[in-house]
Design a protein around this motif. Structure first.
Motif, PDB file in Angstrom:
ATOM      1  N   ALA A 100      15.341   0.476  -8.497  1.00 53.53           N
ATOM      2  CA  ALA A 100      16.096   0.215  -7.259  1.00 53.53           C
ATOM      3  C   ALA A 100      17.417   0.974  -7.221  1.00 53.53           C
ATOM      4  O   ALA A 100      17.980   1.192  -6.150  1.00 53.53           O
ATOM      5  CB  ALA A 100      16.367  -1.288  -7.142  1.00 53.53           C
ATOM      6  N   GLU A 101      17.916   1.373  -8.375  1.00 49.86           N
ATOM      7  CA  GLU A 101      19.213   2.072  -8.421  1.00 49.86           C
ATOM      8  C   GLU A 101      19.095   3.552  -8.066  1.00 49.86           C
ATOM      9  O   GLU A 101      20.089   4.192  -7.743  1.00 49.86           O
ATOM     10  CB  GLU A 101      19.811   1.954  -9.823  1.00 49.86           C
ATOM     11  CG  GLU A 101      20.168   0.534 -10.185  1.00 49.86           C
ATOM     12  CD  GLU A 101      20.760   0.455 -11.582  1.00 49.86           C
ATOM     13  OE1 GLU A 101      21.299   1.465 -12.074  1.00 49.86           O
ATOM     14  OE2 GLU A 101      20.671  -0.618 -12.186  1.00 49.86           O
ATOM     15  N   CYS A 102      17.902   4.098  -8.173  1.00 49.08           N
ATOM     16  CA  CYS A 102      17.697   5.530  -7.851  1.00 49.08           C
ATOM     17  C   CYS A 102      16.252   5.666  -7.395  1.00 49.08           C
ATOM     18  O   CYS A 102      15.397   6.163  -8.117  1.00 49.08           O
ATOM     19  CB  CYS A 102      18.005   6.418  -9.057  1.00 49.08           C
ATOM     20  SG  CYS A 102      17.253   5.833 -10.576  1.00 49.08           S
ATOM     21  N   LEU A 103      16.001   5.231  -6.183  1.00 51.26           N
ATOM     22  CA  LEU A 103      14.636   5.132  -5.673  1.00 51.26           C
ATOM     23  C   LEU A 103      14.007   6.515  -5.496  1.00 51.26           C
ATOM     24  O   LEU A 103      14.686   7.446  -5.036  1.00 51.26           O
ATOM     25  CB  LEU A 103      14.662   4.416  -4.316  1.00 51.26           C
ATOM     26  CG  LEU A 103      15.057   2.937  -4.370  1.00 51.26           C
ATOM     27  CD1 LEU A 103      15.471   2.440  -2.981  1.00 51.26           C
ATOM     28  CD2 LEU A 103      13.910   2.093  -4.919  1.00 51.26           C
ATOM     29  N   PRO A 104      12.718   6.628  -5.799  1.00 55.05           N
ATOM     30  CA  PRO A 104      12.029   7.907  -5.578  1.00 55.05           C
ATOM     31  C   PRO A 104      11.584   8.021  -4.115  1.00 55.05           C
ATOM     32  O   PRO A 104      10.397   8.214  -3.812  1.00 55.05           O
ATOM     33  CB  PRO A 104      10.828   7.805  -6.536  1.00 55.05           C
ATOM     34  CG  PRO A 104      10.544   6.337  -6.625  1.00 55.05           C
ATOM     35  CD  PRO A 104      11.856   5.624  -6.447  1.00 55.05           C
ATOM     36  N   ILE A 105      12.527   7.862  -3.211  1.00 55.75           N
ATOM     37  CA  ILE A 105      12.253   7.776  -1.763  1.00 55.75           C
ATOM     38  C   ILE A 105      13.276   8.674  -1.069  1.00 55.75           C
ATOM     39  O   ILE A 105      14.473   8.626  -1.403  1.00 55.75           O
ATOM     40  CB  ILE A 105      12.453   6.302  -1.274  1.00 55.75           C
ATOM     41  CG1 ILE A 105      11.571   5.312  -2.052  1.00 55.75           C
ATOM     42  CG2 ILE A 105      12.251   6.168   0.241  1.00 55.75           C
ATOM     43  CD1 ILE A 105      10.093   5.345  -1.742  1.00 55.75           C
ATOM     44  N   PRO A 106      12.825   9.486  -0.082  1.00 57.90           N
ATOM     45  CA  PRO A 106      13.775  10.399   0.582  1.00 57.90           C
ATOM     46  C   PRO A 106      14.871   9.668   1.362  1.00 57.90           C
ATOM     47  O   PRO A 106      14.690   8.527   1.785  1.00 57.90           O
ATOM     48  CB  PRO A 106      12.879  11.189   1.553  1.00 57.90           C
ATOM     49  CG  PRO A 106      11.485  10.932   1.136  1.00 57.90           C
ATOM     50  CD  PRO A 106      11.447   9.638   0.390  1.00 57.90           C
ATOM     51  N   ASP A 107      15.966  10.375   1.574  1.00 51.56           N
ATOM     52  CA  ASP A 107      17.078   9.851   2.390  1.00 51.56           C
ATOM     53  C   ASP A 107      16.572   9.512   3.800  1.00 51.56           C
ATOM     54  O   ASP A 107      15.709  10.221   4.334  1.00 51.56           O
ATOM     55  CB  ASP A 107      18.162  10.931   2.595  1.00 51.56           C
ATOM     56  CG  ASP A 107      18.852  11.318   1.292  1.00 51.56           C
ATOM     57  OD1 ASP A 107      18.529  10.747   0.241  1.00 51.56           O
ATOM     58  OD2 ASP A 107      19.720  12.215   1.361  1.00 51.56           O
TER      59      ASP A 107
END
Ligand SMILES: C[S@@+](CC[C@H](N)C(=O)[O-])C[C@H]1O[C@@H](n2cnc3c(N)ncnc32)[C@H](O)[C@@H]1O
Length: 259
Positions: free
Chosen positions: A132-139
């Motif tokens: 959750a601290e560095c999600l592998p999801i685009p901005d």
């Protein structure tokens, strides 16, 4: 999991984090939380029903009613575990809704994927391992971000809030459901007694894992109360941060908007 006395707080050593009542390094906390959920994954759903007498289902239904999901929205359920929130979103919004379930623990996701298959929802979710601290999801790619009973397990809450803000589109909404601060003093005393003495015992009997459920109880005590979490959401950039108490504040839903 050995229980040590809590030391005076983080100003002296900002690198330390709480793991239940223990004071550990951030890396240790992430690893210990991982071990807790790897250990409880298979009994997680049964235990939730036992511990809350099924009330967690009503809370989750309430969250999804507040969201009012639509099939044209993009959903991200972080710390989504065995899929409870994602399944409710799917049931309301219907097939062809973009729903990603992200969790740091592949064991929890495995149980979630099996449950989805049992419901005939083979390809309805993206199951993604991530922090959750560095999600592998685009901005700016998500309309609705949910995190249910997950934020208190995250090592750096403010980093998770900042990353939630990052992945939301302008106009997107953030929802956090978490155990919180009971508002009635008398009920708080009863609830404290129940959670400290009964929940670890149920964990021992049903899940054969007292320590993980001891951690659960202690982590609830350490989580910021309603107003403090709102302040931290605002600091992360969220507008209209507010909360709704559930069962006198045993749990609360926090909501915020990205403009
Ligand atoms: C109590 S469970 C909640 C699962 C589900 N959201 C629910 O409401 O039933 C907490 C979940 O948070 C996950 N988790 C803990 N730390 C995390 C992190 N840093 N990033 C993503 N998931 C995390 C755990 O693996 C676990 O699946």
């Amino acid at each position: 999991m050995t229980k040590a006395q809590p030391k005076p707080q983080n100003e002296k050593n900002p690198e330390r984090e709480w793991f239940g009542e223990r004071h550990v390094s951030p890396e240790e906390k992430t690893g210990l939380v991982h071990d807790v959920f790897a250990s409880v994954a298979d009994s997680y759903d049964v235990m939730n029903d036992f511990m809350s007498a099924g009330v967690h289902r009503l809370w989750k239904d309430r969250l999804v009613r507040m969201i009012r999901p639509r099939s044209d929205q993009v959903f991200l359920d972080v710390a989504g575990g065995t899929g409870d929130i994602a399944f409710r979103i799917r049931a309301k919004a219907g097939p062809d809704t973009a729903i990603t379930v992200c969790d740091i623990n592949p064991e929890m996701l495995r149980v979630g994927r099996d449950r989805a298959i049992n419901r005939g929802w083979m390809d309805d979710f993206d199951w993604v391992t991530g922090n959750a601290e560095c999600l592998p999801i685009p901005d700016a790619s998500v309309d609705v971000y949910t995190i249910a009973f997950g934020l208190r397990n995250v090592t750096h809450i403010d980093r998770a809030l900042a990353d939630a803000y990052r992945v939301l589109k302008p106009g997107g909404r953030f929802y956090c459901m978490e155990f919180s601060r009971v508002t009635e003093p008398m009920l708080r005393r009863i609830y404290d007694a129940y959670s400290y003495s009964v929940i670890p015992k149920i964990g021992e009997i049903v899940a054969k894992d007292r320590d993980s459920y001891q951690y659960l109880v202690e982590s609830i005590r350490k989580f910021p109360p309603q107003r403090e979490l709102e302040t931290r959401m605002r600091a992360a950039g969220f507008d209209r941060a507010r909360h709704t108490n559930l069962s006198f504040g045993i749990a609360a839903i926090h909501e915020g908007w990205k403009y």
